[in-house]
Write an enzyme that holds these catalytic residues in place. Sequence first.
Site, PDB file in Angstrom:
ATOM      1  N   CYS A  89       9.208  30.426 -33.589  1.00 13.75           N
ATOM      2  CA  CYS A  89       9.264  31.305 -32.423  1.00 13.75           C
ATOM      3  C   CYS A  89       7.876  31.420 -31.787  1.00 13.75           C
ATOM      4  CB  CYS A  89       9.755  32.677 -32.886  1.00 13.75           C
ATOM      5  SG  CYS A  89       9.492  34.000 -31.723  1.00 13.75           S
ATOM      6  N   GLU A  90       7.821  31.230 -30.482  1.00  9.93           N
ATOM      7  CA  GLU A  90       6.522  31.290 -29.811  1.00  9.93           C
ATOM      8  C   GLU A  90       6.017  32.724 -29.647  1.00  9.93           C
ATOM      9  OE1 GLU A  90       7.472  31.185 -25.060  1.00  9.93           O
ATOM     10  OE2 GLU A  90       7.443  29.274 -26.102  1.00  9.93           O
ATOM     11  N   HIS A  91       6.873  33.711 -29.897  1.00  6.59           N
ATOM     12  CA  HIS A  91       6.456  35.103 -29.753  1.00  6.59           C
ATOM     13  C   HIS A  91       5.817  35.653 -31.024  1.00  6.59           C
ATOM     14  CE1 HIS A  91       9.904  35.235 -26.612  1.00  6.59           C
ATOM     15  NE2 HIS A  91       8.759  34.903 -26.044  1.00  6.59           N
ATOM     16  N   HIS A  92       6.331  35.257 -32.186  1.00  7.37           N
ATOM     17  CA  HIS A  92       5.816  35.790 -33.446  1.00  7.37           C
ATOM     18  C   HIS A  92       5.391  34.702 -34.428  1.00  7.37           C
ATOM     19  CE1 HIS A  92       8.551  38.973 -31.855  1.00  7.37           C
ATOM     20  NE2 HIS A  92       7.534  39.729 -32.181  1.00  7.37           N
ATOM     21  N   GLN A 130      14.709  29.610 -28.301  1.00 10.24           N
ATOM     22  CA  GLN A 130      15.903  28.772 -28.461  1.00 10.24           C
ATOM     23  C   GLN A 130      16.514  28.380 -27.116  1.00 10.24           C
ATOM     24  OE1 GLN A 130      18.618  29.975 -31.588  1.00 10.24           O
ATOM     25  NE2 GLN A 130      20.371  29.230 -30.433  1.00 10.24           N
ATOM     26  N   HIS A 158      16.782  33.424 -36.681  1.00 11.24           N
ATOM     27  CA  HIS A 158      15.412  33.721 -36.275  1.00 11.24           C
ATOM     28  C   HIS A 158      14.765  34.707 -37.240  1.00 11.24           C
ATOM     29  CE1 HIS A 158      15.713  32.051 -32.023  1.00 11.24           C
ATOM     30  NE2 HIS A 158      16.939  31.925 -32.502  1.00 11.24           N
ATOM     31  N   CYS A 160      11.946  36.039 -36.966  1.00 13.76           N
ATOM     32  CA  CYS A 160      11.252  37.120 -36.265  1.00 13.76           C
ATOM     33  C   CYS A 160      12.151  38.345 -36.178  1.00 13.76           C
ATOM     34  CB  CYS A 160      10.813  36.676 -34.870  1.00 13.76           C
ATOM     35  SG  CYS A 160      12.158  36.119 -33.802  1.00 13.76           S
TER      36      CYS A 160
END
Length: 202
Positions: A89-92, A130, A158, A160
């Site tokens: 995940c690019e956020h976490h 995704q 996920h 995250c």
Amino acid sequence: MSTAEPPPFRADVSQQQAEDAVRTLLRWAGEDPAREGLLDTPKRVVEAYRDWFSGYALDPDDYLARTFEEVAGYDELIVLRDIEFESHCEHHMAPIVGKAHIGYLPDGKVVGISKLARVVDAYARRFQVQEKMTAQIADCIQRVLNPRGVGVVIEGAHECMTTRGVHKRGVGMITSKMLGSFREDARTRAEFLQFIDVGPGR
């Protein structure tokens, strides 16, 4: 022996700088990077990143460049399902683990099925969301093969969401991208979805 770093890592960030960044995070978390159990951890993490994010060094279009036209006039649905992938995940920066399902209607040429799996890996081995990965895979196949239609469905878990935040396990996310006849013809779309039979209990 060459000491140059292999791709995909940037030439302006050295292995040493990357390892130092891991040591900084260990200290920030409350650990001592100099203790015996963590001495080699920065190196191991950097090597893991080299594997996990190798997709940045790949051009997914290249995998689909070699096609086959001697298919005895076959022009029906081609489906490859249950392509396992690991992404982040690019956020976490937490893992996303799941399966991709790909279908396309050829227009005179087909591609080796292993190449479709490689396209999935090339996009998965990058920081992702995704929804974006689903669209990237479908757009790549449409762009290079120019089939009559493409369908991509991705199921992902996920971490995250499961290991932080709301801590909800057993939750799966499903995304889809339909192009051409898969979007315009309900029968083609239904046939594809029946073939992949997404969901628990299959």
